[in-house]
Each structure stands twice: as structure tokens, then as C-alpha cells.
Design a protein around this motif. Sequence first.
Motif, mmCIF file in Angstrom:
data_model
loop_
_atom_site.group_PDB
_atom_site.id
_atom_site.type_symbol
_atom_site.label_atom_id
_atom_site.label_comp_id
_atom_site.label_asym_id
_atom_site.label_seq_id
_atom_site.Cartn_x
_atom_site.Cartn_y
_atom_site.Cartn_z
ATOM 1 N N VAL A 2 0.831 -1.198 0.000
ATOM 2 C CA VAL A 2 0.000 0.000 0.000
ATOM 3 C C VAL A 2 0.875 1.261 0.000
ATOM 4 N N ARG A 19 -9.833 20.754 3.719
ATOM 5 C CA ARG A 19 -10.531 19.989 2.679
ATOM 6 C C ARG A 19 -12.027 20.031 2.953
ATOM 7 N N GLY A 49 -10.764 5.236 1.784
ATOM 8 C CA GLY A 49 -9.788 6.334 1.727
ATOM 9 C C GLY A 49 -10.468 7.600 2.205
ATOM 10 N N GLY A 51 -10.023 9.629 4.590
ATOM 11 C CA GLY A 51 -9.304 10.767 5.161
ATOM 12 C C GLY A 51 -9.961 11.183 6.457
ATOM 13 N N ILE A 71 -6.355 3.878 5.437
ATOM 14 C CA ILE A 71 -5.118 3.177 5.812
ATOM 15 C C ILE A 71 -4.350 3.957 6.896
ATOM 16 N N SER A 72 -4.626 5.257 7.009
ATOM 17 C CA SER A 72 -3.869 6.091 7.942
ATOM 18 C C SER A 72 -4.604 6.252 9.277
ATOM 19 N N PRO A 94 -7.007 -1.078 5.088
ATOM 20 C CA PRO A 94 -6.825 -0.803 3.655
ATOM 21 C C PRO A 94 -8.108 -1.017 2.846
ATOM 22 N N ALA A 95 -8.230 -0.263 1.770
ATOM 23 C CA ALA A 95 -9.394 -0.392 0.887
ATOM 24 C C ALA A 95 -9.404 -1.743 0.175
ATOM 25 N N ALA A 113 -9.320 9.512 -3.716
ATOM 26 C CA ALA A 113 -8.541 8.492 -3.001
ATOM 27 C C ALA A 113 -8.200 7.272 -3.851
ATOM 28 N N TRP A 116 -4.791 6.071 -5.143
ATOM 29 C CA TRP A 116 -3.760 5.564 -4.222
ATOM 30 C C TRP A 116 -3.885 4.059 -4.005
ATOM 31 N N PHE A 117 -5.032 3.487 -4.366
ATOM 32 C CA PHE A 117 -5.260 2.074 -4.059
ATOM 33 C C PHE A 117 -4.528 1.177 -5.058
#
Length: 271
Positions: A2, A19, A49, A51, A71-72, A94-95, A113, A116-117
Motif C-alpha cells: 500500500v 478539505r 480512503g 481521510g 489506511i492512515s 486498507p481499501a 482516493a 492511491w489504491f
Amino acid sequence: MVTRQFEGKQHASDYQKFRSGPSQEITDLIFSYMEERLSKPYGFAVDAGCGTGQNTRTLAPYFKKVLGIDISEAQIEEARKAPGSPNVTYSACPAEEVPVGDASVDLLTASIAAHWFNIEPFLKEVDRILKPGGCLAIFTFYLSIEVHYKDCTEQMTQVFAEMIDSLVPYEHEKVRHLRNGYKEMYESIPYPDKRRIENILTKTRMPIARLMGFIQTFPMFHIYLETKPEEAKEMIRTAEERCLRLMGTSSGETEVEVWLQNVLVLASKPQ
Ligand SMILES: C[S@@+](CC[C@H](N)C(=O)[O-])C[C@H]1O[C@@H](n2cnc3c(N)ncnc32)[C@H](O)[C@@H]1O
């Protein structure tokens, strides 16, 4: 493997500050697509994702429950702190491995998002968790930003184009998906019922200082800041000064109108 570009606590709190959620145009397009494929009431949405949860929270009124995943840990921590609805929960994961049952999801979204996957495992997971007729909606803005202000729109837009150009060396290769309008991702979706809508123009009024903050949430800006901190800060300072001079004001609270072009990919799992 990832991609982790959103881990810092400062980055996460900037996200929360600068955002915003999706535009009404995008939300309307998603729900009119869904209405033609699934009957109401809708049960469950997952925002992958997520955020700090701006898009996740806009889904709350439409579903019995909504899960935001990211993931964060730092992003999820910020999302949990924001005022929300009781039907919205968050999970750090994770997605490509969403902790929900097979065929349980009516709508899966990814706002700015999906690029990024890891596309293949993500699309497999989408297929596992969507109900028959369930929908996938992934969307993002492009990196071209028009900044409208009285008679200096062209010059203001140029300042932002130069800033984004100077971030290119710090851009992750996955940003190519965003630059090509999610074309490859769209082509990888195995469902016959799919649609890619380009040129969705959104216009948002915001103070010029907030727009500067928005640019600083870009992961490529963070890499620039880590690599050449003084140069990165100087770039922002100079750009803000140029804008204020062009606008004939000293106040960062002076509002501009920001025009962004967006792309939305919609797909529905066969019944
Ligand atoms: C540009 S942010 C978008 C956040 C939010 N959806 C929004 O609309 O502002 C991208 C997010 O995707 C997350 N992300 C990246 N790769 C991921 C993955 N494989 N699984 C889940 N989340 C991921 C990042 O941690 C980050 O929070």
C-alpha cells in the motif's frame, strides 16, 4: 504494497481544516445513478480512503449506516474527532481488505482516493462486498485550478499553475491516474454497467489563505516540505504575496472563487 502518503498528524489536521466534502453536483449524480439501480431505503455505505471523513459524513442522511475506512490511523483519529452522526463509524484498514461481509454494501465511494489504491485487489474487494445492483462511485478533481477574482483571474490562475508545476518532481507515480481522469481504472472495472463523467465543474468561494492551505494538503507538497523545507515555505509565501498584490488587498480572508474540474466513475455490480 500500500502507498502511505498521509500518515503525519499535522497532515491529518490540515486535511480536516482545509478539505471540504464533495460538491452537490457530484452527490446528485451518484444518487440519481443509484436510484435507477437499487430500491430505497439504502442500508450500508462504505467510504474508502475517507481521510478525515468529509465525504463520509455527507453520506449519513442517505443510509442506515456508513463506514469510513482509511489506511492512515492519523486520518481516522481526526475523522473521529469531527462532529458526526451516530450512524457513521470509522476503521483504520486498507481499501483492499474492507472488514465487512460479502454482498453487504449498497454504495462504495472513494473521494480523491482511488488513485492511491492497488487497483486489482481493490476491484476484487469491491466485487466481494457490493450487493447485486450495488454501486461504486469514485471521483476526484484534476490538478488544474482556476482562481477567479475580479479582473485578475488569468494572473491568479497562472500563480497556481506555477505552484503545481513546481510540485511535479515530488509527485508519486500513482497521481498519473488522477491526471488521466481515472481512464485506466475505469477500463479495469469488470462490470458492463459503468460510466465515466468528465468535466464536472465545481465552483467554491473561499478565502485566499484557505486556498493556500488546500495546496499544502497535497502529498507532493509534503514531500517537497520534507526534502527542501525552506524552499517549500518560500514558494507558498511568495505565491500568497503575489496573489494579494494582484488582488490589491493585504487580507488573506479576501475571498476568491475556485473552479475545479472533476471526474466521476460510476459502476454497478450485475444483479
Ligand atoms: C487525498 S486523501 C482523500 C481523503 C478524503 N476522501 C477527501 O475526500 O478529502 C486520500 C486518502 O486515501 C488514503 N489511502 C491511501 N491508500 C489507501 C489504501 N490502500 N486504503 C485505504 N486508504 C488509503 C490516504 O491515507 C488518504 O487519507
